[in-house]
Design an enzyme around this catalytic site. Structure first.
Site, mmCIF file in Angstrom:
data_model
loop_
_atom_site.group_PDB
_atom_site.id
_atom_site.type_symbol
_atom_site.label_atom_id
_atom_site.label_comp_id
_atom_site.label_asym_id
_atom_site.label_seq_id
_atom_site.Cartn_x
_atom_site.Cartn_y
_atom_site.Cartn_z
ATOM 1 C CG ASP A 176 2.450 1.216 -24.072
ATOM 2 O OD1 ASP A 176 2.371 1.436 -25.294
ATOM 3 O OD2 ASP A 176 2.234 0.090 -23.562
ATOM 4 C CE1 TYR B 52 -5.421 -4.085 -33.001
ATOM 5 C CE2 TYR B 52 -6.550 -5.570 -31.462
ATOM 6 C CZ TYR B 52 -5.724 -4.482 -31.691
ATOM 7 O OH TYR B 52 -5.217 -3.787 -30.630
ATOM 8 C CG HIS C 21 1.096 -3.725 -20.344
ATOM 9 N ND1 HIS C 21 1.986 -2.696 -20.066
ATOM 10 C CD2 HIS C 21 0.676 -3.493 -21.616
ATOM 11 C CE1 HIS C 21 2.107 -1.912 -21.133
ATOM 12 N NE2 HIS C 21 1.311 -2.357 -22.081
ATOM 13 C CG HIS D 94 4.795 -5.443 -21.637
ATOM 14 N ND1 HIS D 94 4.598 -6.481 -22.494
ATOM 15 C CD2 HIS D 94 4.123 -4.396 -22.196
ATOM 16 C CE1 HIS D 94 3.858 -6.070 -23.532
ATOM 17 N NE2 HIS D 94 3.568 -4.822 -23.366
ATOM 18 C CG HIS E 164 4.014 -7.905 -31.437
ATOM 19 N ND1 HIS E 164 4.397 -9.068 -30.808
ATOM 20 C CD2 HIS E 164 3.285 -7.220 -30.520
ATOM 21 C CE1 HIS E 164 3.910 -9.084 -29.576
ATOM 22 N NE2 HIS E 164 3.234 -7.979 -29.380
ATOM 23 C CG ASP F 179 35.299 -2.295 -34.074
ATOM 24 O OD1 ASP F 179 35.504 -3.312 -33.395
ATOM 25 O OD2 ASP F 179 36.139 -1.822 -34.859
ATOM 26 C CG ASP G 193 1.506 0.743 -29.182
ATOM 27 O OD1 ASP G 193 2.069 1.474 -28.352
ATOM 28 O OD2 ASP G 193 1.075 -0.405 -28.908
ATOM 29 C CD GLU H 184 -2.114 -2.126 -24.300
ATOM 30 O OE1 GLU H 184 -1.848 -2.205 -25.513
ATOM 31 O OE2 GLU H 184 -1.263 -2.210 -23.401
ATOM 32 N NE ARG I 229 -2.351 -1.330 -29.327
ATOM 33 C CZ ARG I 229 -1.898 -1.919 -30.413
ATOM 34 N NH1 ARG I 229 -2.638 -2.833 -31.028
ATOM 35 N NH2 ARG I 229 -0.726 -1.620 -30.926
ATOM 36 C CG HIS J 43 -4.446 -7.080 -27.284
ATOM 37 N ND1 HIS J 43 -4.811 -6.084 -26.409
ATOM 38 C CD2 HIS J 43 -4.636 -6.563 -28.536
ATOM 39 C CE1 HIS J 43 -5.189 -5.010 -27.094
ATOM 40 N NE2 HIS J 43 -5.114 -5.284 -28.393
ATOM 41 C CD GLU K 98 -0.851 1.092 -24.950
ATOM 42 O OE1 GLU K 98 -0.429 1.110 -26.117
ATOM 43 O OE2 GLU K 98 -0.369 0.376 -24.049
HETATM 44 N N1 GLY Z 1 3.448 -1.040 -26.923
HETATM 45 C C1 GLY Z 1 3.409 -2.255 -26.252
HETATM 46 C C2 GLY Z 1 2.115 -2.459 -25.635
HETATM 47 O O1 GLY Z 1 1.194 -1.725 -25.880
HETATM 48 O O2 GLY Z 1 1.957 -3.313 -24.821
HETATM 49 MN MN MN Z 2 0.736 -1.299 -23.824
HETATM 50 MN MN MN Z 3 1.432 0.234 -26.650
#
Ligand code: GLY
Ligand code: MN
Ligand code: MN
Length: 465
Positions: free
Chosen positions: A275, A416, A362, A369, A247, A40, A264, A412, A433, A358, A435
């Site tokens: 972000d 790593y 973005h 994103h 992730h 439910d 993050d 960002e 990182r 990466h 960002e």
């Molecule tokens: N938090 C998702 C990214 O940095 O793309």
């Molecule tokens: Mn991001």
């Molecule tokens: Mn992020």
């Protein structure tokens, strides 16, 4: 999500969309379906981004219809006292035109009768092709109803087009109303990062057992305290080696004295995401190796920020980042120049990839994103083939998007370092990182997320306080 207080930006956006549909075009935009979590219980409802962009209307089951003559029709839930006792207030079709600025409104219960009437006489039907399962079949059903009346003079549209192709371009450039909301979202998130940093240091000072979920709770508290509806994405709170899992989420990992914490996390405010990533020492003091890598990532971010302005390409910040990181990896010994050569060799062979896998940016907007093509629309025909040095596969490159004022992108960079042979041990398990969210301006960019410190000195001072 709460309803928007003003209808003006949505009315303007609908008028802009109408002008792009052609005089006999019609656009159908449904909101998001409700999603069952289990038995439910539903997942917290969030309207579809395109629908919300054009209406500011947060109720489920809505449909917006915009026609090329500039008229808007909203299908919405009918008033229903019993359902409203259980689920809450509904605007209803009678009040919708005054509240939302649409020209007409019907109960969604009448959609199968009313939609074919709206489609009759149009030439092109625009709807989202890829975001709503089963929509094509539903539209086809309504078109068949129009076809069934052709002998009585009905005129059925001949073509369908993806409405996202025009809406994505509109959403890519943030209007002043969106920019203000995004600034506020980023400011709330920055405050949440500050609180998480301070909580980490103070709990450790008191000798308490700090877990990733303590920091996650702190972020959420700060988001909600300022009116954010929810996190814009699953917050990442990664202690120590967990930061090397891109992730990772916020779990029960112990936050230990002497290790770094990577957070993050960004809130969503009135439909707009922020972000932000910060990486900081749990006890408030960077060790030598942590500091060396942190300064390198920060220098690469500074280079990316300097490369971000109207007229530059979307890939310019990434290329600037890579130049700094590649040289830095050689300087600190992550890469051996006797094996990989000089900076440009590192870049050409993508030898930096094991430590930076990466992209740097973005689009950011309603979706974390966000939508919008990464290719320059005026140069789609200019393709260039190359062989990827790592995979050996052929890649087709197209000219990257030219940045314009009002676009928002993240910057960002990261590093790593997983333990591996030949990688100096002092750097093992460090994940960093940094960002920030950049609003492109004519002369550069405005970092709307800098309400939280980023330099080593500022972070250490904040955590001492
Ligand atoms: N938090 C998702 C990214 O940095 O793309
Ligand atoms: Mn991001
Ligand atoms: Mn992020």
């Amino acid at each position: 999500m709460t309803q928007r207080a003003t209808t003006a930006p949505h009315t303007e956006r609908r008028a802009k969309l109408a002008a792009l549909l052609g005089p006999r075009g019609i656009a159908l935009i449904p909101t998001a379906p409700e999603q069952q979590r289990n038995r439910d219980a539903d997942f917290l409802y969030r309207p579809d981004s395109y629908f919300f962009y054009l209406t500011g209307f947060a109720e489920p089951k809505g449909w917006l219809v915009v026609t090329g003559d500039g008229k808007s029709t909203l299908f919405c839930q009918p008033k229903d006292l019993e359902r409203e006792i259980w689920d809450g207030y509904r605007v209803g079709p009678d009040a919708a035109p005054a509240q939302l600025g649409v020209d007409a409104s019907f109960s969604v219960a009448d959609i199968d009768t009313e939609m074919p009437k709206l489609l009759d006489g149009r030439n092109t039907v625009w709807y989202p092709f890829a975001t709503h399962k089963g929509l094509e079949t539903q539209v086809e059903g309504w078109l068949n109803k129009v076809r069934g009346r052709q002998r009585s003079g009905a005129l059925c549209p001949e073509q369908t087009r993806d409405v996202c192709s025009v809406l994505d371009e509109m959403r890519l450039i943030k209007d002043p109303y969106e920019q203000a909301t995004m600034r506020r979202a980023a400011q709330i998130s920055a405050g949440a990062h500050i609180r998480a940093m301070q909580l980490t240091a103070s709990m450790l000072r008191r000798g308490e057992d700090v877990r990733e979920y303590h920091l996650d709770a702190e972020l959420l508290h700060e988001f909600r305290r300022h009116g954010s509806q929810y996190p814009a994405y699953g917050s990442i709170v990664a202690a120590g080696a967990n930061a090397c899992v891109l992730h990772y989420r916020a779990e029960a990992g112990a936050v230990k004295d002497g290790e770094l914490v990577l957070i993050d996390a960004g809130c969503e405010l009135d439909g707009y995401a922020s972000d932000i990533t910060r990486t900081y020492p749990a006890n408030g003091r960077f060790t030598g190796p942590q500091r060396a890598l942190y300064e390198l990532v920060l220098a690469s971010q500074e280079a990316a920020v300097a490369a971000t302005c109207a007229g530059a390409r979307f890939t310019d910040p990434h290329d600037a980042t890579i130049k700094v990181l590649a040289q830095g990896m050689l300087d600190v010994g992550l890469l051996d120049k006797n094996k990989v050569g000089k900076r440009d060799d590192v870049i050409e062979k993508r030898a930096y990839f094991p430590f930076y896998m990466h992209r740097t940016s973005h689009w950011l907007g309603m979706d974390v994103h966000d939508c919008g093509s990464y290719n320059e629309p005026s140069e789609l025909a200019k393709t260039k083939e190359r062989t990827d040095p790592l995979t050996g596969q052929t890649v087709v490159d197209r000219p990257s998007r030219i940045l314009q004022a009002g676009m928002v992108l993240t910057i960002e960079p990261g590093l790593y370092v997983r333990p591996a042979q030949g990688v100096p041990e002092q750097f093992h398990n460090i994940g960093i990182r940094i960002e920030d969210d950049a609003l492109v301006t004519e002369t550069g960019c405005e970092l709307i997320s800098r309400g939280v410190p980023v330099t080593v000195a500022e972070i250490e001072a904040l955590m001492r306080a």
